[in-house]
Enzyme design. Sequence first.
Site, PDB file in Angstrom:
ATOM      1  N   PHE A 133     -52.706  77.547 -11.609  1.00  0.00           N
ATOM      2  CA  PHE A 133     -53.602  76.486 -11.014  1.00  0.00           C
ATOM      3  C   PHE A 133     -52.721  75.114 -11.349  1.00  0.00           C
ATOM      4  O   PHE A 133     -52.360  74.593 -12.104  1.00  0.00           O
ATOM      5  CB  PHE A 133     -54.610  76.560 -11.746  1.00  0.00           C
ATOM      6  CG  PHE A 133     -55.167  75.056 -11.196  1.00  0.00           C
ATOM      7  CD1 PHE A 133     -56.640  74.894 -10.184  1.00  0.00           C
ATOM      8  CD2 PHE A 133     -55.135  73.990 -12.014  1.00  0.00           C
ATOM      9  CE1 PHE A 133     -57.129  73.611 -10.206  1.00  0.00           C
ATOM     10  CE2 PHE A 133     -56.181  72.610 -11.816  1.00  0.00           C
ATOM     11  CZ  PHE A 133     -56.972  73.330 -10.549  1.00  0.00           C
ATOM     12  N   ILE A 167     -47.646  73.611 -15.948  1.00  0.00           N
ATOM     13  CA  ILE A 167     -47.790  74.424 -15.342  1.00  0.00           C
ATOM     14  C   ILE A 167     -48.635  75.626 -15.327  1.00  0.00           C
ATOM     15  O   ILE A 167     -46.829  76.214 -16.212  1.00  0.00           O
ATOM     16  CB  ILE A 167     -47.771  74.676 -13.424  1.00  0.00           C
ATOM     17  CG1 ILE A 167     -47.741  73.007 -12.857  1.00  0.00           C
ATOM     18  CG2 ILE A 167     -48.587  76.004 -13.061  1.00  0.00           C
ATOM     19  CD1 ILE A 167     -48.632  72.731 -13.089  1.00  0.00           C
ATOM     20  N   GLU A 381     -56.841  70.437 -20.105  1.00  0.00           N
ATOM     21  CA  GLU A 381     -58.321  70.380 -18.680  1.00  0.00           C
ATOM     22  C   GLU A 381     -58.945  69.359 -19.231  1.00  0.00           C
ATOM     23  O   GLU A 381     -60.025  69.274 -18.955  1.00  0.00           O
ATOM     24  CB  GLU A 381     -58.647  71.477 -19.273  1.00  0.00           C
ATOM     25  CG  GLU A 381     -57.947  72.854 -19.363  1.00  0.00           C
ATOM     26  CD  GLU A 381     -57.708  73.550 -18.222  1.00  0.00           C
ATOM     27  OE1 GLU A 381     -58.207  72.320 -17.263  1.00  0.00           O
ATOM     28  OE2 GLU A 381     -57.631  74.709 -17.940  1.00  0.00           O
ATOM     29  N   THR A 383     -58.066  64.924 -21.211  1.00  0.00           N
ATOM     30  CA  THR A 383     -57.889  64.524 -22.447  1.00  0.00           C
ATOM     31  C   THR A 383     -59.211  64.582 -22.878  1.00  0.00           C
ATOM     32  O   THR A 383     -59.795  64.371 -22.331  1.00  0.00           O
ATOM     33  CB  THR A 383     -56.582  63.520 -22.842  1.00  0.00           C
ATOM     34  OG1 THR A 383     -57.269  62.079 -21.813  1.00  0.00           O
ATOM     35  CG2 THR A 383     -55.331  63.628 -21.269  1.00  0.00           C
ATOM     36  N   GLU A 385     -59.964  61.527 -23.619  1.00  0.00           N
ATOM     37  CA  GLU A 385     -60.312  60.090 -23.873  1.00  0.00           C
ATOM     38  C   GLU A 385     -60.914  59.992 -22.466  1.00  0.00           C
ATOM     39  O   GLU A 385     -62.051  59.875 -22.476  1.00  0.00           O
ATOM     40  CB  GLU A 385     -58.645  58.922 -23.960  1.00  0.00           C
ATOM     41  CG  GLU A 385     -57.834  58.668 -24.753  1.00  0.00           C
ATOM     42  CD  GLU A 385     -57.823  59.637 -25.495  1.00  0.00           C
ATOM     43  OE1 GLU A 385     -57.016  61.109 -24.908  1.00  0.00           O
ATOM     44  OE2 GLU A 385     -56.645  59.922 -26.954  1.00  0.00           O
TER      45      GLU A 385
END
Length: 404
Positions: A133, A167, A381, A383, A385
Site C-alpha cells: 500500500f 513503503i 499508520e 503518528t 500526534e
Amino acid sequence: MTTGPYSVEHSLSTRSEVQELVLEQVGRACQRLRPHEDRAYLEGRFNDEIIPIFRDAHLLGLPISSDYGDGQNSDMSTYALAIERIGEEGTGVRTFFSGHISLGQLTLQKWGTREQKERYLPKASRGEIIMAFALTEPSAGSDPSSLQTTFEENGNYYVLNGSKAWISNGSIADTIITFAYPKGKHDGMRAFVVESNVEGYRTQEIKNKLGLASSNTSFIFFDNCRIPKDSILGPPGKGLSIAHSAIMNGRLSVAAGSVGVMTDCIKEAVMYAKNRIQHGKAIGKHQLVQEHLGIMTTNREAAHALTIRAASLKMQSDNKIHDNRLRDEADILVAQAKYFASRVAYDAADRAVQVFGANGYSLENRVARHLADTRACRIYEGTEEILLQKIALKELGNEFKAFS
Ligand SMILES: Cc1cc2nc3c(=O)[nH]c(=O)nc-3n(C[C@H](O)[C@H](O)[C@H](O)COP(=O)(O)OP(=O)(O)OC[C@H]3O[C@@H](n4cnc5c(N)ncnc54)[C@H](O)[C@@H]3O)c2cc1C
C-alpha cells in the site's frame, strides 16, 4: 491450550472454537517461522520464509472472503487475535501482514470491482502475488492530501508519474495500491492498483533503518508508467476515503501486533527473571524487577481489551456501511487502540530490555529487536500526534480542528 511461562488464557475465555482453531494454525506457523526470523533479522534481509510457511497454513488471506482463493472468511476479531500471535514473532513479521492483507487485500476487497477482486485476491490469498500500500511520499506523510504523484489519461491508459517513500513490502510486492491526483490539479485524488512489472516502475530498498531489519521498506518510483484504464480503484472523488479506510485496517493491525509484542516481552522477561541470579536470588524476587512485570502485564491486558473492542466495533461498522455514526465511533476507537497499544508495547520492550540487563542490549535477543522495531509503530499508520488530535477532536467538536 498454550502453557508458556506467561499464560494469557485467563483473558481469552470468550474465544470461540473457530478462533481456537485459527490460533492453533497460526501458532504452528509462527513456531516454524521463528528460527528463520532470527537469522533474517541478524542478516538484515526480508524473511522470505514467511510466504511459504503461511501459505502452507492457508493464512495469507485470513479475513478475505472464501469466494476468493485461500480466503478464510475470518471476522475482524479473529483476525486481530491472529495478528496478536503473529506480533509475538516480531513487528517486521507483522508488518508484512499489514501490507499484504490489512492495507492490500482488504482494501481491494472493499473497493475493487468484481473483475479486480477475481484477478488479484485468489492469487494474493495464496501468496502467489504480494501486495503493498503506497500512499506516503517524500514530501507527503501525515498530510496525504499534499501528495504530488499525478495521473494523466492517454488513450486506453493512465500515465502515472511520481514517487512513494517508506513503503512496507515495497520491493517484494507484485501488486500495489497507490494514489495520485489528475495532472495539474490538486483535487480528485484517485486510487490505482498497479502491477510491478509495468514499464517505468522501479523500487529502491531503504537500508540502515533503526529496526525492522527483516521487513522490506522501499521507495517506489513511477516514471511514465502506462497502466490500463481498469487499474483505477473505487469511484471518482473517493481517493482519500479509500486511503482512510485502508489505514483503519492498518491501525488495527498495528494495535494487535503491539499486543503480541507485549505478550512476547512478558514471556521473555518472566523466563529471564526466574533464571538470572543476582545478589544470591533470582532477579524475579527483587521487587523492582516485579514492578516492571506488573506494569507490563497490566498494560498488555488493557491494550488487548481495547484492541478487541475496536476490532469488534469495526466489524459492526463494516456490516452497516451506511451508519456514519458507527463508522466514526469505530474510527476513533481504532485510533485509540493503535495509539495506546503501540505506546505501551514500546514501554514493555524497554522494560523487558531492562530486566535482561546487558543481554537485553543484544539483537540476538528478541527483546532488543522489539525495542527497536516497536518505535516504528508510533510513527506509521498515523503518528501519535495526529492520532491524539483526532481523538481529542471527538470531545472538542469539529470547530476545534487544527488541520484538514
Ligand atoms: C517502517 C515504516 C514503514 C512504513 N510503511 C508504509 C507503507 O507501507 N505505506 C505508506 O504509505 N507509508 C508507510 N510508512 C510511512 C508512514 O505512514 C509515515 O511515516 C507517517 O504517516 C508519518 O509521515 P512522515 O514520516 O512524513 O512524518 P511527518 O508527517 O513529516 O511528521 C513529522 C512529525 O511532525 C508531526 N506532525 C505532522 N503534522 C502535524 C500536525 N498537523 N500536528 C501535530 N504534529 C504534526 C508528526 O506527528 C511527526 O511527529 C512507513 C513508515 C515507516 C517508518
